[in-house]
Design an enzyme around this catalytic site. Sequence first.
Site, short mmCIF file in Angstrom:
data_model
loop_
_atom_site.label_atom_id
_atom_site.label_comp_id
_atom_site.label_asym_id
_atom_site.label_seq_id
_atom_site.Cartn_x
_atom_site.Cartn_y
_atom_site.Cartn_z
N LYS A 11 -28.60 51.43 -25.24
CA LYS A 11 -28.62 51.19 -26.69
C LYS A 11 -27.64 50.08 -27.04
O LYS A 11 -26.69 49.77 -26.29
CB LYS A 11 -28.27 52.47 -27.46
CG LYS A 11 -26.88 53.05 -27.19
CD LYS A 11 -25.76 52.37 -27.96
CE LYS A 11 -24.38 52.85 -27.54
NZ LYS A 11 -23.29 52.09 -28.17
N ASP A 135 -23.15 59.81 -28.76
CA ASP A 135 -24.34 58.95 -28.69
C ASP A 135 -25.58 59.68 -28.18
O ASP A 135 -26.70 59.16 -28.25
CB ASP A 135 -24.08 57.74 -27.77
CG ASP A 135 -23.20 56.69 -28.43
OD1 ASP A 135 -23.11 56.68 -29.68
OD2 ASP A 135 -22.59 55.89 -27.70
#
Length: 290
Positions: A11, A135
Amino acid sequence: MNSLFIEAPAKINWRLKILGRKKDGYHLLCSLMQNICLTDTIFLSISRQDSCLISKGPAIFQEDNLAYAAWLLLKRELGLTYGLKIRIEKRIPIGAGLGGGSADAAAVLKGANELFDLGLSREELSGFGLKLGADIPFCLLGGLAKAEGVGEKLTPLPLPPPLSLLLANPGYSVSTREVFADFSLSNQAFALEKKENAACFELSQALLAGDIYAIIALMENDLTASAYRLCPPIYKLAQSLRALGLNPLLCGSGGTLITLAENSDALAKAKVALAFVPWLVQVKTIGGTA
Protein backbone atom coordinates in the site's frame (compact mmCIF):
# COMPACT_ATOMS: atom_id res chain seq x y z
CA MET A 1 -9.19 -27.91 -0.24
CA ASN A 2 -5.93 -28.42 1.65
CA SER A 3 -3.91 -25.47 0.33
CA LEU A 4 -4.18 -22.11 -1.42
CA PHE A 5 -2.13 -19.04 -2.28
CA ILE A 6 -2.95 -15.34 -2.05
CA GLU A 7 -1.29 -12.26 -3.53
CA ALA A 8 -0.75 -9.64 -0.81
CA PRO A 9 -0.40 -6.14 -2.34
CA ALA A 10 1.63 -3.32 -0.83
CA LYS A 11 0.00 0.00 0.00
CA ILE A 12 0.93 3.64 -0.31
CA ASN A 13 -0.28 6.69 1.60
CA TRP A 14 -1.17 9.53 -0.74
CA ARG A 15 -1.77 11.68 2.31
CA LEU A 16 -1.07 11.07 6.01
CA LYS A 17 -1.98 13.67 8.60
CA ILE A 18 -1.92 13.45 12.40
CA LEU A 19 -5.11 14.72 14.04
CA GLY A 20 -4.26 14.06 17.69
CA ARG A 21 -3.09 11.54 20.21
CA LYS A 22 -5.04 9.14 22.41
CA LYS A 23 -4.39 8.63 26.12
CA ASP A 24 -2.85 5.24 25.36
CA GLY A 25 -0.23 6.93 23.15
CA TYR A 26 -1.63 5.92 19.77
CA HIS A 27 -1.96 8.71 17.23
CA LEU A 28 -5.22 9.59 15.51
CA LEU A 29 -4.80 9.76 11.75
CA CYS A 30 -6.46 10.82 8.57
CA SER A 31 -4.91 9.08 5.60
CA LEU A 32 -5.73 8.27 1.99
CA MET A 33 -4.39 4.80 1.17
CA GLN A 34 -4.26 2.74 -2.01
CA ASN A 35 -2.91 -0.65 -3.07
CA ILE A 36 -0.15 -0.93 -5.67
CA CYS A 37 0.89 -3.72 -8.02
CA LEU A 38 3.76 -4.92 -5.85
CA THR A 39 2.89 -8.08 -3.97
CA ASP A 40 4.12 -10.80 -1.67
CA THR A 41 2.76 -14.26 -2.43
CA ILE A 42 1.43 -16.21 0.54
CA PHE A 43 1.15 -20.01 0.31
CA LEU A 44 -0.97 -21.72 2.98
CA SER A 45 -1.51 -25.40 3.57
CA ILE A 46 -3.02 -27.53 6.31
CA SER A 47 -0.31 -29.20 8.34
CA ARG A 48 0.20 -31.10 11.58
CA GLN A 49 2.43 -28.33 12.92
CA ASP A 50 2.44 -24.56 12.59
CA SER A 51 5.36 -23.05 10.67
CA CYS A 52 6.32 -19.98 8.69
CA LEU A 53 8.98 -19.92 5.98
CA ILE A 54 9.99 -16.67 4.29
CA SER A 55 11.64 -16.91 0.88
CA LYS A 56 13.78 -13.96 -0.14
CA GLY A 57 16.99 -15.18 -1.64
CA PRO A 58 17.84 -18.17 0.57
CA ALA A 59 14.69 -19.36 2.36
CA ILE A 60 14.69 -18.66 6.09
CA PHE A 61 12.46 -20.00 8.82
CA GLN A 62 10.99 -17.11 10.75
CA GLU A 63 8.31 -17.19 13.41
CA ASP A 64 8.67 -13.55 14.49
CA ASN A 65 6.52 -11.82 11.88
CA LEU A 66 2.99 -10.46 11.57
CA ALA A 67 1.78 -13.21 9.24
CA TYR A 68 2.66 -15.95 11.70
CA ALA A 69 1.37 -13.86 14.62
CA ALA A 70 -1.95 -13.39 12.79
CA TRP A 71 -2.45 -17.14 12.49
CA LEU A 72 -1.50 -17.81 16.11
CA LEU A 73 -3.88 -15.07 17.27
CA LEU A 74 -6.73 -16.46 15.17
CA LYS A 75 -6.00 -19.98 16.35
CA ARG A 76 -5.91 -18.96 20.01
CA GLU A 77 -8.99 -16.72 19.91
CA LEU A 78 -11.14 -19.32 18.13
CA GLY A 79 -9.72 -22.34 19.91
CA LEU A 80 -8.65 -24.00 16.64
CA THR A 81 -6.74 -27.27 16.66
CA TYR A 82 -5.55 -27.16 13.06
CA GLY A 83 -1.95 -26.65 12.05
CA LEU A 84 -1.01 -24.19 9.30
CA LYS A 85 2.09 -24.11 7.14
CA ILE A 86 2.86 -20.62 5.85
CA ARG A 87 5.34 -19.83 3.10
CA ILE A 88 5.91 -16.24 2.00
CA GLU A 89 7.65 -15.13 -1.18
CA LYS A 90 8.77 -11.62 -0.27
CA ARG A 91 8.95 -8.79 -2.80
CA ILE A 92 7.83 -5.93 -0.58
CA PRO A 93 10.79 -4.58 1.43
CA ILE A 94 10.59 -4.94 5.21
CA GLY A 95 10.26 -1.73 7.23
CA ALA A 96 9.75 0.38 4.12
CA GLY A 97 6.41 2.06 4.87
CA LEU A 98 4.66 -0.06 2.23
CA GLY A 99 2.71 -2.25 4.64
CA GLY A 100 4.35 -5.51 3.61
CA GLY A 101 4.01 -7.16 7.01
CA SER A 102 0.41 -5.99 7.36
CA ALA A 103 -0.42 -7.22 3.85
CA ASP A 104 1.01 -10.65 4.68
CA ALA A 105 -0.96 -10.82 7.94
CA ALA A 106 -4.17 -9.81 6.16
CA ALA A 107 -3.56 -12.51 3.54
CA VAL A 108 -3.09 -15.15 6.25
CA LEU A 109 -6.31 -14.08 7.98
CA LYS A 110 -8.27 -14.19 4.72
CA GLY A 111 -6.64 -17.41 3.62
CA ALA A 112 -7.16 -19.24 6.90
CA ASN A 113 -10.78 -18.08 6.93
CA GLU A 114 -11.28 -19.68 3.52
CA LEU A 115 -9.09 -22.73 4.02
CA PHE A 116 -10.78 -23.78 7.26
CA ASP A 117 -14.25 -22.48 6.30
CA LEU A 118 -14.46 -20.29 9.40
CA GLY A 119 -17.19 -18.04 8.00
CA LEU A 120 -15.75 -14.85 9.49
CA SER A 121 -16.74 -11.47 8.01
CA ARG A 122 -14.17 -8.88 6.94
CA GLU A 123 -15.15 -6.80 9.97
CA GLU A 124 -14.45 -9.74 12.27
CA LEU A 125 -11.10 -10.40 10.60
CA SER A 126 -10.28 -6.69 10.92
CA GLY A 127 -10.95 -6.91 14.65
CA PHE A 128 -8.32 -9.61 14.95
CA GLY A 129 -5.92 -7.79 12.65
CA LEU A 130 -6.14 -4.49 14.52
CA LYS A 131 -4.70 -6.20 17.59
CA LEU A 132 -1.49 -6.69 15.62
CA GLY A 133 -1.20 -3.66 13.35
CA ALA A 134 -3.13 -0.52 12.37
CA ASP A 135 -2.67 -1.11 8.61
CA ILE A 136 -4.13 -4.64 8.61
CA PRO A 137 -7.81 -3.52 8.38
CA PHE A 138 -6.99 -1.56 5.21
CA CYS A 139 -5.04 -4.49 3.78
CA LEU A 140 -8.12 -6.65 4.32
CA LEU A 141 -10.30 -4.09 2.52
CA GLY A 142 -7.93 -3.06 -0.27
CA GLY A 143 -8.53 -0.61 -3.12
CA LEU A 144 -8.62 3.09 -2.23
CA ALA A 145 -9.89 4.23 1.15
CA LYS A 146 -9.74 6.99 3.70
CA ALA A 147 -8.44 5.70 7.03
CA GLU A 148 -9.25 7.42 10.31
CA GLY A 149 -8.90 6.70 14.01
CA VAL A 150 -5.70 4.69 14.42
CA GLY A 151 -6.37 3.22 10.98
CA GLU A 152 -9.39 1.07 11.73
CA LYS A 153 -12.13 3.45 10.55
CA LEU A 154 -12.21 2.95 6.79
CA THR A 155 -14.26 4.69 4.11
CA PRO A 156 -14.00 2.85 0.74
CA LEU A 157 -13.72 5.22 -2.22
CA PRO A 158 -14.21 4.73 -5.97
CA LEU A 159 -11.14 3.11 -7.48
CA PRO A 160 -9.39 5.47 -9.92
CA PRO A 161 -7.56 4.43 -13.12
CA PRO A 162 -4.03 3.10 -12.51
CA LEU A 163 -1.13 5.53 -12.21
CA SER A 164 2.57 4.87 -12.76
CA LEU A 165 4.82 5.38 -9.75
CA LEU A 166 8.51 5.18 -8.98
CA LEU A 167 9.36 3.71 -5.57
CA ALA A 168 12.79 4.48 -4.17
CA ASN A 169 14.36 3.28 -0.94
CA PRO A 170 17.91 4.08 0.26
CA GLY A 171 18.29 0.62 1.77
CA TYR A 172 17.35 1.56 5.32
CA SER A 173 14.36 0.46 7.37
CA VAL A 174 12.82 2.95 9.77
CA SER A 175 11.12 2.14 13.07
CA THR A 176 7.49 3.24 12.96
CA ARG A 177 7.50 3.61 16.73
CA GLU A 178 10.57 5.88 16.66
CA VAL A 179 9.18 8.06 13.86
CA PHE A 180 5.89 8.63 15.70
CA ALA A 181 7.76 9.27 18.95
CA ASP A 182 9.95 11.88 17.24
CA PHE A 183 6.86 13.52 15.73
CA SER A 184 5.26 13.75 19.17
CA LEU A 185 8.36 15.35 20.67
CA SER A 186 8.82 17.91 17.92
CA ASN A 187 5.22 18.91 17.14
CA GLN A 188 2.54 20.55 19.24
CA ALA A 189 0.00 21.37 16.54
CA PHE A 190 -2.23 18.76 14.92
CA ALA A 191 -4.07 18.83 11.61
CA LEU A 192 -7.73 19.84 11.64
CA GLU A 193 -10.20 17.01 11.00
CA LYS A 194 -12.64 19.07 8.92
CA LYS A 195 -9.84 20.38 6.72
CA GLU A 196 -8.42 16.88 6.24
CA ASN A 197 -11.76 15.40 5.29
CA ALA A 198 -12.05 18.03 2.58
CA ALA A 199 -8.46 17.47 1.42
CA CYS A 200 -8.95 13.69 1.18
CA PHE A 201 -12.12 14.16 -0.84
CA GLU A 202 -10.38 16.62 -3.18
CA LEU A 203 -7.44 14.24 -3.57
CA SER A 204 -9.72 11.28 -4.32
CA GLN A 205 -11.38 13.36 -7.05
CA ALA A 206 -7.99 14.31 -8.49
CA LEU A 207 -7.04 10.61 -8.57
CA LEU A 208 -10.27 9.75 -10.39
CA ALA A 209 -9.57 12.48 -12.93
CA GLY A 210 -5.91 11.50 -13.29
CA ASP A 211 -4.95 15.12 -12.59
CA ILE A 212 -1.24 14.69 -11.79
CA TYR A 213 -0.63 18.31 -10.80
CA ALA A 214 -3.59 18.36 -8.41
CA ILE A 215 -2.49 15.04 -6.90
CA ILE A 216 1.05 16.31 -6.32
CA ALA A 217 -0.28 19.53 -4.74
CA LEU A 218 -2.35 17.49 -2.26
CA MET A 219 0.22 14.80 -1.39
CA GLU A 220 1.47 15.29 2.17
CA ASN A 221 2.89 13.28 5.06
CA ASP A 222 3.24 14.71 8.57
CA LEU A 223 5.93 12.14 9.42
CA THR A 224 8.36 13.35 6.75
CA ALA A 225 10.51 15.66 8.91
CA SER A 226 10.85 13.00 11.62
CA ALA A 227 11.85 10.30 9.13
CA TYR A 228 14.43 12.66 7.60
CA ARG A 229 15.90 13.43 11.04
CA LEU A 230 16.10 9.79 12.06
CA CYS A 231 17.43 8.57 8.72
CA PRO A 232 19.38 11.22 6.75
CA PRO A 233 19.83 8.92 3.71
CA ILE A 234 16.07 9.26 3.07
CA TYR A 235 16.47 13.04 2.97
CA LYS A 236 19.46 12.76 0.61
CA LEU A 237 17.45 10.49 -1.69
CA ALA A 238 14.58 12.99 -1.67
CA GLN A 239 17.02 15.71 -2.73
CA SER A 240 18.24 13.53 -5.62
CA LEU A 241 14.64 13.04 -6.78
CA ARG A 242 13.93 16.77 -6.58
CA ALA A 243 17.06 17.47 -8.62
CA LEU A 244 15.43 15.43 -11.39
CA GLY A 245 12.33 17.60 -11.24
CA LEU A 246 10.27 15.05 -9.31
CA ASN A 247 8.17 15.53 -6.19
CA PRO A 248 8.92 12.73 -3.70
CA LEU A 249 6.47 11.73 -0.99
CA LEU A 250 7.38 9.69 2.07
CA CYS A 251 5.23 6.59 2.27
CA GLY A 252 3.90 5.74 5.72
CA SER A 253 6.65 6.12 8.30
CA GLY A 254 9.35 5.52 5.65
CA GLY A 255 11.81 4.94 4.33
CA THR A 256 10.34 4.52 0.84
CA LEU A 257 9.74 7.60 -1.28
CA ILE A 258 7.11 7.58 -4.02
CA THR A 259 7.00 9.84 -7.04
CA LEU A 260 4.66 10.18 -9.99
CA ALA A 261 4.90 12.12 -13.23
CA GLU A 262 2.75 12.98 -16.23
CA ASN A 263 3.93 9.88 -18.06
CA SER A 264 5.80 6.67 -17.35
CA ASP A 265 8.68 7.74 -19.64
CA ALA A 266 9.70 10.45 -17.18
CA LEU A 267 9.79 7.88 -14.41
CA ALA A 268 11.77 5.45 -16.57
CA LYS A 269 14.40 8.15 -17.22
CA ALA A 270 14.57 8.90 -13.52
CA LYS A 271 15.03 5.20 -12.82
CA VAL A 272 18.09 5.17 -15.10
CA ALA A 273 19.51 8.31 -13.48
CA LEU A 274 19.04 6.82 -10.01
CA ALA A 275 20.59 3.44 -10.79
CA PHE A 276 22.81 3.84 -7.70
CA VAL A 277 19.79 3.64 -5.36
CA PRO A 278 19.67 0.26 -3.54
CA TRP A 279 15.96 -0.39 -4.19
CA LEU A 280 14.21 1.23 -7.11
CA VAL A 281 10.99 -0.11 -8.66
CA GLN A 282 8.52 1.27 -11.17
CA VAL A 283 4.97 0.10 -10.44
CA LYS A 284 1.33 1.03 -10.98
CA THR A 285 -1.45 1.61 -8.53
CA ILE A 286 -4.21 -1.00 -8.52
CA GLY A 287 -6.83 0.83 -10.54
CA GLY A 288 -10.39 0.43 -11.72
CA THR A 289 -10.31 0.93 -15.45
CA ALA A 290 -7.18 1.27 -17.56
